[in-house]
Write a protein that holds these residues in place. Structure first.
Motif, short mmCIF file in Angstrom:
data_model
loop_
_atom_site.label_atom_id
_atom_site.label_comp_id
_atom_site.label_asym_id
_atom_site.label_seq_id
_atom_site.Cartn_x
_atom_site.Cartn_y
_atom_site.Cartn_z
N GLY A 268 -10.54 -40.99 -103.06
CA GLY A 268 -10.40 -41.09 -104.81
C GLY A 268 -11.50 -42.03 -105.49
N GLU A 269 -11.75 -43.12 -104.48
CA GLU A 269 -12.80 -44.01 -105.23
C GLU A 269 -13.94 -44.03 -105.11
N ASP B 63 -12.75 -34.51 -96.15
CA ASP B 63 -11.97 -34.78 -97.66
C ASP B 63 -12.76 -34.18 -98.70
N LEU B 64 -13.83 -33.84 -98.49
CA LEU B 64 -14.50 -33.26 -99.54
C LEU B 64 -14.74 -31.87 -99.71
N ALA C 292 -14.82 -28.47 -101.98
CA ALA C 292 -13.63 -28.27 -102.75
C ALA C 292 -13.99 -28.52 -104.32
N ALA C 293 -13.54 -27.95 -105.30
CA ALA C 293 -14.03 -27.85 -106.78
C ALA C 293 -14.20 -29.26 -107.20
N GLY C 294 -12.96 -29.91 -106.88
CA GLY C 294 -12.90 -31.42 -107.42
C GLY C 294 -13.92 -32.48 -106.75
N HIS C 295 -14.47 -32.05 -105.74
CA HIS C 295 -15.43 -32.93 -104.95
C HIS C 295 -16.80 -32.42 -104.81
N ARG C 296 -17.10 -31.30 -105.69
CA ARG C 296 -18.66 -30.78 -105.59
C ARG C 296 -19.43 -31.81 -105.82
#
Length: 335
Positions: free
Chosen positions: A127-128, A238-239, A247-251
């Motif tokens: 998250g960071e 995690d990605l 993952a969409a939020g970690h592209r």
């Protein structure tokens, strides 16, 4: 992961002040007095914290019933040679005898042990994680792959657990067949020097500390000979989503990681396309390790052990489903 019974055996020796007579026997070979080693965690090995001039060192040991002495010795030598060569990895600390690893007779049997220096810097969770840090993370893994060339003597090959699926899960036809499809594809993968070599095996964010120049790696318990793409697939879990795809939020972080890696050594689109395959292979190998660790529950277990058993059982179900899902993709020619 060690069997839960082994974790419980050691945990029962840990006092309210977090010391253990077993750890005391091991730490003594590095010159530490009784009571200074404090339990931190147990998973692939037992880990205790040691004081070191205002800093901390980490005592790591594994029962001889779980692993032979050769494995820790090979890992310690690899870490030492990487560190001496300038790689950003923690260095093992020699015992008073001068050896990097020792086998110690304890009240719980023989323990194979090593001590490592701390990794300076702070932990960073997903998250960071900034895109800049993700790029440094990718660069760090690529440098490790580059710098470890020729240092793999004695390391096992990855995915050695796959042949055990048929015996452990003989009644689970769907899982056995899916694993066989993955293993068949794996057997055809090239092992040329730009794709195969020494890997860390667990280069995720939990196993590194960060300074301004980037991360410093530790926890080489899973070091092996494998495909570099497999190491990347495990590192960036995690990605990615459950299939190993970004993952969409970690592209953006995922792309930054790959850009960092590619700035040091090659990683082509063919390798990129294999990440889901390696996600499935890792899930199959992890399923075997978890099943072995679970064993048979005792009649009466402490609450913490029952909770850990439940968590691992849930994790095993997730891994099983991933193997089946990726196996289906292989069967349909998607991978």
């Amino acid at each position: 992961m060690m069997p839960l019974t082994e974790i419980d055996r050691l945990k029962r020796t840990v006092s309210e002040s977090w010391d253990s007579p077993v750890a005391d026997q091991v730490a003594a070979l590095w010159g530490y007095p009784v009571g200074t080693a404090k339990w931190w965690r147990s998973s692939a090995s037992h880990v205790f914290v040691l004081p070191a001039n205002g800093r901390r060192r980490y005592l790591r040991f594994v029962p001889g019933s779980c692993r032979g002495p050769e494995s820790p010795a090979v890992v310690a030598e690899l870490m030492a040679r990487l560190s001496d060569g300038g790689s950003a990895v923690v260095r093992p600390v020699a015992a008073e005898s001068g050896a990097l690893t020792m086998t110690v007779a304890t009240g719980l049997g023989a323990m194979h042990a090593m001590v490592v220096e701390p990794a300076p810097g702070a932990a960073v969770d997903v998250g960071e994680l900034t895109e800049s840090q993700a790029r440094h993370w990718g660069q760090a893994l690529a440098r490790l792959h580059r710098d470890a060339v020729g240092l793999g003597a004695g390391l096992p090959e990855s995915f050695g657990e796959l042949p055990d699926i048929g015996e452990l899960f003989a009644g689970d036809t769907e899982l056995v067949e899916a694993t066989a499809r993955l293993a068949d594809v794996m057997s055809e993968l090239p092992r040329c020097e730009d794709r195969w070599g020494v890997v860390h095996g667990d280069f995720e964010l939990d196993n590194m500390a960060w300074e301004e120049g980037g991360p410093i790696a530790y926890d080489f318990d899973e070091a092996a000979l494998s495909w570099y793409a497999a190491d990347i697939a495990f590192a960036v879990r995690d990605l990615t989503d459950h299939t190993g795809r970004p993952a969409a939020g970690h592209r953006a972080r995922f792309d930054a990681f790959l850009a960092g890696y590619r700035s040091v050594r090659p990683f082509d689109d063919e390798d990129l396309g294999r990440l889901p395959l390696f996600a499935g292979l890792h899930a199959a190998a992890s399923l075997v390790r978890i099943t072995r660790a679970l064993g048979e529950p005792a009649r009466q277990e402490p609450s913490w052990l029952s909770e850990l058993r439940d968590d691992l059982t849930d994790m095993a179900r997730t891994h099983r489903q991933l193997v089946i899902d990726i196996g289906r993709e292989v069967g349909r020619g998607i991978l």
